[in-house]
Design an enzyme around this catalytic site. Structure first.
Site, PDB file in Angstrom:
ATOM      1  N   ASN A 385       4.965   1.181   4.864  1.00 59.52           N
ATOM      2  CA  ASN A 385       5.324   0.663   3.545  1.00 59.52           C
ATOM      3  C   ASN A 385       6.556   1.364   2.969  1.00 59.52           C
ATOM      4  O   ASN A 385       7.680   0.884   3.137  1.00 59.52           O
ATOM      5  CB  ASN A 385       4.117   0.785   2.601  1.00 59.52           C
ATOM      6  CG  ASN A 385       4.312   0.007   1.312  1.00 59.52           C
ATOM      7  OD1 ASN A 385       5.417  -0.369   0.962  1.00 59.52           O
ATOM      8  ND2 ASN A 385       3.237  -0.217   0.602  1.00 59.52           N
ATOM      9  N   ASP A 386       6.364   2.523   2.336  1.00 59.27           N
ATOM     10  CA  ASP A 386       7.464   3.174   1.624  1.00 59.27           C
ATOM     11  C   ASP A 386       8.682   3.429   2.516  1.00 59.27           C
ATOM     12  O   ASP A 386       9.815   3.366   2.034  1.00 59.27           O
ATOM     13  CB  ASP A 386       6.985   4.510   1.045  1.00 59.27           C
ATOM     14  CG  ASP A 386       5.947   4.309  -0.048  1.00 59.27           C
ATOM     15  OD1 ASP A 386       5.972   3.248  -0.688  1.00 59.27           O
ATOM     16  OD2 ASP A 386       5.120   5.209  -0.237  1.00 59.27           O
ATOM     17  N   VAL A 387       8.460   3.705   3.807  1.00 59.96           N
ATOM     18  CA  VAL A 387       9.583   4.063   4.684  1.00 59.96           C
ATOM     19  C   VAL A 387      10.461   2.865   5.021  1.00 59.96           C
ATOM     20  O   VAL A 387      11.464   3.006   5.718  1.00 59.96           O
ATOM     21  CB  VAL A 387       9.102   4.727   5.995  1.00 59.96           C
ATOM     22  CG1 VAL A 387       8.364   6.012   5.688  1.00 59.96           C
ATOM     23  CG2 VAL A 387       8.238   3.779   6.792  1.00 59.96           C
ATOM     24  N   ALA A 425       4.092   6.175  -2.708  1.00 58.20           N
ATOM     25  CA  ALA A 425       5.021   6.353  -3.819  1.00 58.20           C
ATOM     26  C   ALA A 425       4.587   5.537  -5.034  1.00 58.20           C
ATOM     27  O   ALA A 425       5.080   5.748  -6.131  1.00 58.20           O
ATOM     28  CB  ALA A 425       6.434   5.970  -3.398  1.00 58.20           C
TER      29      ALA A 425
END
Lengths: 459, 90
Positions: A385-387, A425
């Protein structure tokens, strides 16, 4: 005789350096491990000669030593043989704990004999004891025995400050006035408590950094034990591990866009510093079905899979490899782009994929993978997700400045995800609302299996 | 003491040099290998066992030996197990 033993120690230390050097390629790494193990064996044998020659050891001493080694070896062997690759971070943490604990015990034993210099004893006991309890808590969090969320006690900062103060004052007094059993015990107990209070407030997502840091601590504690018993081999080996842990800690912290200080002070994931949550309503996403996604994949030339921890958590490594094989048989080029923090410890995802028989030549790290996304037909994001959030490229978001995989530069993107839920995050991923992204809502394992089945039905 | 300190600093530098060349793919086995290497503290446990003659000393030596042996044996076995999985072609 002493010269011979010293020479063997030097040979052992050399084996450790050469062993680590051979780890620079997957083809030679296995040999590196054997070289390192041979160095260890030689060092232990030389020490057997050393203690026989000194003639000090009592019969009870032998019995205690052999019993300890037998118990430890069996426990180590059983856990190493049976551990699942997803549980590697816990095991590495446990080995950090026992290594640090043993180093602290060696210093305590030295103090009881009334020998040794004060400063290395203080450092060895303090670092070793912090590592022991800190690693146990970290392993507990990874295993789910201890809550993975940051646990912040009231007055935690005051308690930590007091513990550090006790360790510093005790340590200085040991260094100035020489070893003293009572002061050593006080420093040790404070350090044991500090290990717990240091790791408890750190969230599960920060574990790759914590494990690396504790690894560096263990190495340093072992090097200090080398100072305590005047053994250069211990100093060299400890310094090598300290260097390795430090490098990995720095890499992990950079990859998570977090300073080491902010991780250790804790509070990530509690939501208090993640900025204002998005005000605009969530934009519409385009949903795709398994059949459509399968057609997109089957008729592509070049596909990149982006695996995240969600894939490992769902144990879907084997399903992703099956899908890749089916696609490769159709002439599609498949590779894997792996973000440094995809997993629960440095390089964890690579091991999980290797376990599923993915050849390492297909595994690309971030620097290798990013320039190729523009030439990629379809990127398949599974459990990451965040990456992959392009918001990291502009300032003002919680992920700003975090190194990401440039998935949005590919011609099209398919994301397998259970829901529109947030990553660590706590913000929306702009990749999902990109017009070229298709969302395939499914569990990683079931979703991949249905894609494989759908590709197989295509002529 | 000063000689020991020199050895420590130079070894740190060698460590940084050697380990910064390890590819990301192998970072988990690297950490596991480093883990086995700090099992060398077993030598410290042996020296401790050779010098104690009180019940408390024996307890410390036993614990140190057990911890260190678990570290050494478990570390090398699990690293070897992991590295066997890395293959270039299936």
């Amino acid at each position: 005789m002493i010269t011979v033993i010293q020479l063997v120690y030097l040979a052992s230390a050399t084996c450790f350096v050469v062993g680590l050097h051979l780890m620079n390629s997957p083809a030679t790494a296995g040999r590196g491990n054997l070289v390192s193990a041979a160095g260890m064996g030689a060092g232990v044998l030389a020490t057997v000669l050393l203690i026989i020659r000194s003639g000090m050891i009592t019969t009870t001493g032998w019995a205690v030593l052999l019993a300890g080694i037998a118990v430890g070896s069996v426990a180590g062997l059983l856990s190493a043989r049976t551990v699942r690759m997803t549980a590697m971070p816990q095991l590495v943490s446990l080995f950090n704990a026992v290594g640090g604990g043993a180093a602290a015990l060696v210093a305590v034993g030295d103090v009881l004999r009334g020998t040794g210099a004060g400063a290395p004893v203080a450092l060895d006991v303090a670092i070793g004891a912090v590592t022991f309890t800190g690693s146990l808590v970290a392993a507990g969090k990874l295993q789910g025995l201890v809550p993975a969320q940051p646990v912040v006690l009231t007055g935690a900062r005051a308690i930590n400050l007091a513990l550090v103060l006790v360790m510093v004052v005790g340590g200085v007094s040991l260094a100035v006035f020489g070893p003293n059993p009572l002061v050593t015990t006080v420093v040790g107990v404070a350090a044991l408590a500090f290990g717990v209070t240091m790791v408890m407030p750190i969230g599960g997502a920060d574990m790759p950094v914590v494990i690396s840091l504790l690894n560096a601590f263990t190495g340093t504690a072992v090097a200090m034990a080398g100072f305590v018993i005047h053994n250069d081999m211990l100093i060299i080996a400890g310094a090598l591990v300290g260097a390795s842990g430090t490098i990995l800690t720095k890499l992990m912290a950079t990859a998570m866009n977090r300073s080491l200080a902010s991780i250790v002070i804790g509070g990530f994931g509690t939501g208090d510093d993640s900025g204002p949550l998005t005000a605009e309503p969530t934009a519409r996403v385009r949903e795709v079905a398994a059949d459509d996604a399968a057609i997109q994949l089957a008729y592509a030339d070049r596909i990149v899979v982006v695996p995240g921890y969600g894939l490992a958590a769902a144990q879907a490594q084997h399903e992703v490899r099956e899908l890749a094989e089916v696609l490769e048989n159709r002439g599609v080029t498949v590779s894997y782009a792996i973000h440094p923090v995809a997993g629960r410890m440095p390089g964890h995802m690579n091991v999980l994929l290797a376990e599923a028989n993915v050849p390492y030549s297909q595994l690309r790290d971030m620097e290798e993978a990013n320039p190729d996304f523009a030439r990629t037909d379809v990127v398949l994001v599974v459990g990451a997700n965040d990456v992959t959030n392009p918001a990291a490229r502009r300032p003002g978001t919680p992920v700003s400045g975090m190194p990401i995989l440039d998935v949005d530069r590919a011609k099209s993107v398919i994301v397998i995800k259970r829901s529109m839920g947030h990553g660590y995050a706590g913000i929306d991923n702009e990749l999902y609302t990109n017009p070229k992204t298709g969302m395939f809502f499914a569990d990683a394992k079931a979703g991949l299996a249905s894609l494989t089945a759908a590709v197989k039905t295509l002529a | 003491m000063l000689a020991d300190l020199s050895v420590f600093v130079l070894s740190l530098l060698i460590g940084f040099e050697v380990i910064s060349k390890v590819p990301v793919t192998l970072h988990t086995p690297l950490m596991s290998a480093a883990n086995s290497i700090h099992g060398i503290i077993v030598v410290g446990a042996m020296v401790l066992a050779a010098s104690v003659d009180t019940p408390l000393g024996y307890v410390l030596a036993f614990l140190a030996a057990a911890f260190a042996a678990a570290n050494v044996v478990g570390g090398y076995v699990v690293t070897g197990r992991m590295l066997k999985m890395f293959r270039s072609r299936r």
